[in-house]
Write an enzyme that holds these catalytic residues in place. Sequence first.
Site, PDB file in Angstrom:
ATOM      1  N   HIS A  36       0.953   2.797   2.761  1.00 51.28           N
ATOM      2  CA  HIS A  36       0.600   2.211   4.209  1.00 51.28           C
ATOM      3  C   HIS A  36       0.880   3.435   5.258  1.00 51.28           C
ATOM      4  O   HIS A  36       0.082   3.832   6.176  1.00 51.28           O
ATOM      5  CB  HIS A  36       1.910   1.283   4.406  1.00 51.28           C
TER       6      HIS A  36
ATOM      7  N   HIS B 237      -1.689   5.020   8.600  1.00 54.96           N
ATOM      8  CA  HIS B 237      -1.139   5.748  10.058  1.00 54.96           C
ATOM      9  C   HIS B 237      -1.588   7.056  10.219  1.00 54.96           C
ATOM     10  O   HIS B 237      -2.158   7.503  11.309  1.00 54.96           O
ATOM     11  CB  HIS B 237       0.474   5.607  10.058  1.00 54.96           C
TER      12      HIS B 237
ATOM     13  N   GLU C  87      -0.310  -1.495  14.901  1.00 54.07           N
ATOM     14  CA  GLU C  87      -0.308  -2.002  13.195  1.00 54.07           C
ATOM     15  C   GLU C  87      -1.614  -2.856  12.835  1.00 54.07           C
ATOM     16  O   GLU C  87      -2.052  -2.499  11.643  1.00 54.07           O
ATOM     17  CB  GLU C  87       0.725  -2.679  13.218  1.00 54.07           C
TER      18      GLU C  87
ATOM     19  N   SER D 104      -4.107  -0.276   5.567  1.00 49.59           N
ATOM     20  CA  SER D 104      -3.724  -0.230   4.203  1.00 49.59           C
ATOM     21  C   SER D 104      -3.329  -1.565   3.635  1.00 49.59           C
ATOM     22  O   SER D 104      -2.754  -1.706   2.666  1.00 49.59           O
ATOM     23  CB  SER D 104      -2.202   0.474   4.269  1.00 49.59           C
TER      24      SER D 104
HETATM   25 FE   LIG Z   1       3.193   0.718  10.085  1.00 51.28          FE
END
Ligand SMILES: [Fe+2]
Length: 469
Positions: A300, A305, A345, A366
């Site tokens: 993730h 990110h 997000e 992700s």
């Molecule tokens: Fe996150």
Amino acid sequence: MEKQKTDILTASATSANLSEGHSATTFIFTLEDSQLLSQVLQIINVAELQIQHIESRSEFGASLTMMLVVSTNGNAATGLKMQIQALTKSPVEMYSNSAKMTNGERDSAGAPPEQLDNYPETAREELQAFPNVPWFATTMQELAAHLGKTLQSGDDLDADHPSFKDEVYRARRKVFVDIAKAYKLGDPIPHVEYTEEENKTWGEVYRGLTKLYPTHACSTYNKMFPLLVKHCGFSDKKIPQMAEVSAFVQSRTGFRLRPISGLVDFRDFLAGLAFRVFNATMYIRHHSAPQYTPEPDICHELLGHVPLFLDEEVAQFSQEIGLASLGAPDEWIEKLGNLYWYTVEFGLCKDKDTGENRVYGGALLSSFGELQHCLTDKAFLRPLETEKAAATPYPITRHQDVYFVAEDFQDVRNQLAEWLIKIPRPFMLRYNAYRESVELLYKKEHLHALVRDIQTDVKTLVGTINKIR
Ligand SMILES: [Fe+2]
């Protein structure tokens, strides 16, 4: 009018003081009678002090506004100020270039040097005037110390976690907890020897997601990702080292990664962003379910990110969210949490090149299933409106009910900036990258500093336009 006079010289005071080295103090005052100047000079002479710089302005009338830079500091400077004040019968502004602001060193704000008599030295001291504001870190050191205390254990996995009955996996998670607990912000991030099984899980996730990126991720993501392949060895063969990734991201936008053992308090997480510190997990999801993780893991963080933290616009609005969180009331942290969720997000944006909706949110980038779902007809999309996003609670265990689509990153940043200033707080904050600390903005002097920065930017803008011509 009086104030205007001194304002003009305040900017000069900054540069004059900074160019004169240690132990210089600048005094700015008005002389209604120019004859008084000789008496001021006599006071300085009697005190056996040396004048480094003298400047006067009289554009606004008969009176004379003076700026004197004198080789002194501390109590002697305060004494001198009082004598000049008694003589001129008008206020005297005083600035000092203490050891903190030495020759050639300049804060990013271009703010006046500290005023000796009533100007607190740090944001921590200034915050004493605001006892109702929730505590927050004002320097990188405070941030590091606070995070070290509040890290959760991260190895107490729930019964529905895919690894609940896997003792080996649980023991492995303990290793990452220990790394995170021992880590001090600023230290090198430890090298991790990932197991064959962990690298295999990473490989499965990597291959699956990278197939989707060309058609689902935003163009900025797709431009940044190859940089990580080139500079940090991103591949399906092994999990990249967080130390290398963090160093590369820092070299691009100043963001650094800080290993954590699991979820952190959301206020603490946001505080990290204010300092361009991204709290990131190092462990990987359980091998039995490579397409699913109930919590953030290294897939993730690094795939979702990190590529976008290489983009200055994303880095900037992420930091702005962080700065807005410092000292914000609890109910506003919740709203900020929603906004963070629906942008950083789960955010979508219009693609610059194709005009199609694409994904920039790290949680979507992700997640195999939701990355595909959010761009189908089944997903409910609406244009980004920060007020609505901030007021919309989000589900954690299923796909989102709504996704907010921004025009572009500039749109995200502009909308966030407008919303963030509504947070009830007796000051604004900005980050001083040179001092790695935040500055409180709530006084007229702060306005002067901001205006000076804008003036400098405008000059740079005009200069650049001229170069283009
Ligand atoms: Fe996150």
